[in-house]
Design an enzyme around this catalytic site. Sequence first.
Site, PDB file in Angstrom:
ATOM      1  N   ARG A 138      58.984  29.145  44.798  1.00 54.75           N
ATOM      2  CA  ARG A 138      58.569  27.985  43.973  1.00 54.75           C
ATOM      3  C   ARG A 138      59.438  26.802  43.930  1.00 54.75           C
ATOM      4  NH1 ARG A 138      57.464  32.911  40.126  1.00 54.75           N
ATOM      5  NH2 ARG A 138      59.550  32.993  39.784  1.00 54.75           N
ATOM      6  N   ASP A 140      43.828  31.129  37.041  1.00 57.07           N
ATOM      7  CA  ASP A 140      43.960  32.719  37.009  1.00 57.07           C
ATOM      8  C   ASP A 140      42.938  33.349  36.276  1.00 57.07           C
ATOM      9  OD1 ASP A 140      46.944  34.239  37.147  1.00 57.07           O
ATOM     10  OD2 ASP A 140      45.583  35.306  35.878  1.00 57.07           O
ATOM     11  N   SER A 141      42.728  34.466  36.384  1.00 56.81           N
ATOM     12  CA  SER A 141      41.788  35.233  35.557  1.00 56.81           C
ATOM     13  C   SER A 141      42.163  35.692  34.321  1.00 56.81           C
ATOM     14  CB  SER A 141      41.110  36.337  36.270  1.00 56.81           C
ATOM     15  OG  SER A 141      42.210  37.354  36.609  1.00 56.81           O
ATOM     16  N   ASP A 171      48.796  32.781  45.682  1.00 54.08           N
ATOM     17  CA  ASP A 171      49.951  34.019  45.476  1.00 54.08           C
ATOM     18  C   ASP A 171      49.224  35.229  44.887  1.00 54.08           C
ATOM     19  OD1 ASP A 171      52.313  35.511  45.335  1.00 54.08           O
ATOM     20  OD2 ASP A 171      52.778  34.669  43.551  1.00 54.08           O
ATOM     21  N   CYS A 185      52.176  40.466  48.740  1.00 52.88           N
ATOM     22  CA  CYS A 185      52.874  41.459  48.382  1.00 52.88           C
ATOM     23  C   CYS A 185      52.428  42.739  48.834  1.00 52.88           C
ATOM     24  CB  CYS A 185      53.510  41.131  47.131  1.00 52.88           C
ATOM     25  SG  CYS A 185      52.115  41.379  45.950  1.00 52.88           S
TER      26      CYS A 185
HETATM   27  N1  SAH Z   1      52.246  32.951  41.262  1.00 54.79           N
HETATM   28  C1  SAH Z   1      52.523  33.743  40.160  1.00 54.79           C
HETATM   29  C2  SAH Z   1      52.392  35.262  40.170  1.00 54.79           C
HETATM   30  C3  SAH Z   1      50.799  35.708  40.549  1.00 54.79           C
HETATM   31  S1  SAH Z   1      50.477  37.369  39.913  1.00 54.79           S
HETATM   32  C4  SAH Z   1      53.895  33.342  39.758  1.00 54.79           C
HETATM   33  O1  SAH Z   1      54.757  32.928  40.455  1.00 54.79           O
HETATM   34  O2  SAH Z   1      54.469  33.776  38.526  1.00 54.79           O
HETATM   35  C5  SAH Z   1      48.998  37.565  40.484  1.00 54.79           C
HETATM   36  C6  SAH Z   1      48.255  36.908  39.352  1.00 54.79           C
HETATM   37  O3  SAH Z   1      46.733  36.894  39.855  1.00 54.79           O
HETATM   38  C7  SAH Z   1      48.035  37.379  37.841  1.00 54.79           C
HETATM   39  O4  SAH Z   1      48.431  36.619  37.119  1.00 54.79           O
HETATM   40  C8  SAH Z   1      46.721  37.955  37.756  1.00 54.79           C
HETATM   41  O5  SAH Z   1      46.079  37.726  36.390  1.00 54.79           O
HETATM   42  C9  SAH Z   1      45.675  36.921  38.485  1.00 54.79           C
HETATM   43  N2  SAH Z   1      44.539  37.740  39.458  1.00 54.79           N
HETATM   44  C10 SAH Z   1      44.519  38.875  39.812  1.00 54.79           C
HETATM   45  N3  SAH Z   1      43.120  38.827  40.452  1.00 54.79           N
HETATM   46  C11 SAH Z   1      42.575  37.515  40.201  1.00 54.79           C
HETATM   47  C12 SAH Z   1      41.305  37.067  40.546  1.00 54.79           C
HETATM   48  N4  SAH Z   1      40.400  37.583  41.249  1.00 54.79           N
HETATM   49  N5  SAH Z   1      41.035  35.910  40.309  1.00 54.79           N
HETATM   50  C13 SAH Z   1      42.113  34.968  39.388  1.00 54.79           C
HETATM   51  N6  SAH Z   1      43.243  35.733  39.235  1.00 54.79           N
HETATM   52  C14 SAH Z   1      43.585  36.694  39.506  1.00 54.79           C
END
Ligand code: SAH
Length: 396
Positions: free
Chosen positions: A211, A249-250, A300, A340
């Site tokens: 980040r 985000d979802s 991510d 991950c």
């Molecule tokens: N980049 C973030 C962490 C991401 S964790 C950070 O730095 O804090 C993964 C995220 O993806 C979660 O918030 C989850 O709600 C979201 N997610 C999972 N599947 C998804 C999809 N198909 N579309 C949008 N968001 C999704």
Amino acid sequence: MSKLVLNPGKERSLLRRHPWVFAGSVARLEGRARPGDTVEVVADDGRPLGRAAWSPESQIRARMWTFAPDVSIDHVFFKRRIAESVARRATHPLLANESGVRLIHGESDGLPGVIADRFGDVVVVQLTSAGAEKWRDAIVAGLVQATGCKAVYERSDSDVRKLEGLGPQTGCVYGELPQEALTIVENGVRMEVDVVAGHKTGFYLDQRDNRRLTGLLAAGRSVLNCFCYTGGFSLQALAGGATSVLSIDSSGPALEVARRNVACNPQLDAERAEWMEADVFAALRTLKAEARTFDLIVLDPPKFAPSAAHADRAARAYKDINLFGFRLLNPGGILMTYSCSGGIGLELFQKIVAGAASDSGVDARILHRLSAAADHPIGLAVPEGEYLKGLAVQVG
Ligand code: SAH
């Protein structure tokens, strides 16, 4: 103490300090042991190999606490191991100004099944193995003593506990959580951490260094942050001088926290931030159809492949989002892309990203390799695939 006798030749990985004994390596257990009990691990010829936590329900039948045959596994052992783990972070230069720090990273710190994250005065602990479960009191006491924290909150609600025959367990195990929202300052930006209802321990600390890099690259760029959770990458990009940041985000609750995070950083220009509650796979297609483009894109996603068995499907999902990532980039733009997934190693991930670049017809070069944050020392023995991996790729 019961003795766990290995099959011939199965001591080899332990001699290289791999901390797991798989079911197929076990010849027999001499004596009785309940889940989490400490057992003496010996080779087929009786050679002592160390002491481990017995976990009869798991394919990983035992996890090594120590490779020394004569170390007692007791309260003093945990106190010492925890104090050492905390001390390693205390002097790390990249962590000097951070109030959110992973203090214990399981096997890498010689404490299989134990994760502990510090968020200011609160420590969040996650116990994921039968051995860690058995020693909960000693682990909590060790954390309190080593950190002087005001509260320890347990978030042992990870699915992997099922593999060890353990149910979920959450709640305060020491002190009390503060009444007001808990916040940390990461790379100079204030972030709310919901240790009770947030994902995992509340915050994805492993992405901190990446980040930070995003913030450094963001000046003058338009940014798209996919899978933004509470806006970690988005806020760093805003702080770094991005001209606009669209975050997707979802999860509605995660986006609410993200909005609050912008509001509690008055130095940031909230007008430049746009939040979208959507499925990223669909949203990328919509953005393409609308002919929107960006100078910096962050991907991510959550773990698409928890194990090698899911690798094929996961590879297609990674390919899909990376393909659209490249298609939405302006010339000279940068894609920061992560995985991950335990089932996808760095080499395979790099192949997938290279395939996506070539299919989208861009000329791409690796700018930076990104892996787990500095407070995640990569245990030499634990498979590399288990850790966060990523690439920053610049297109021509
Ligand atoms: N980049 C973030 C962490 C991401 S964790 C950070 O730095 O804090 C993964 C995220 O993806 C979660 O918030 C989850 O709600 C979201 N997610 C999972 N599947 C998804 C999809 N198909 N579309 C949008 N968001 C999704």
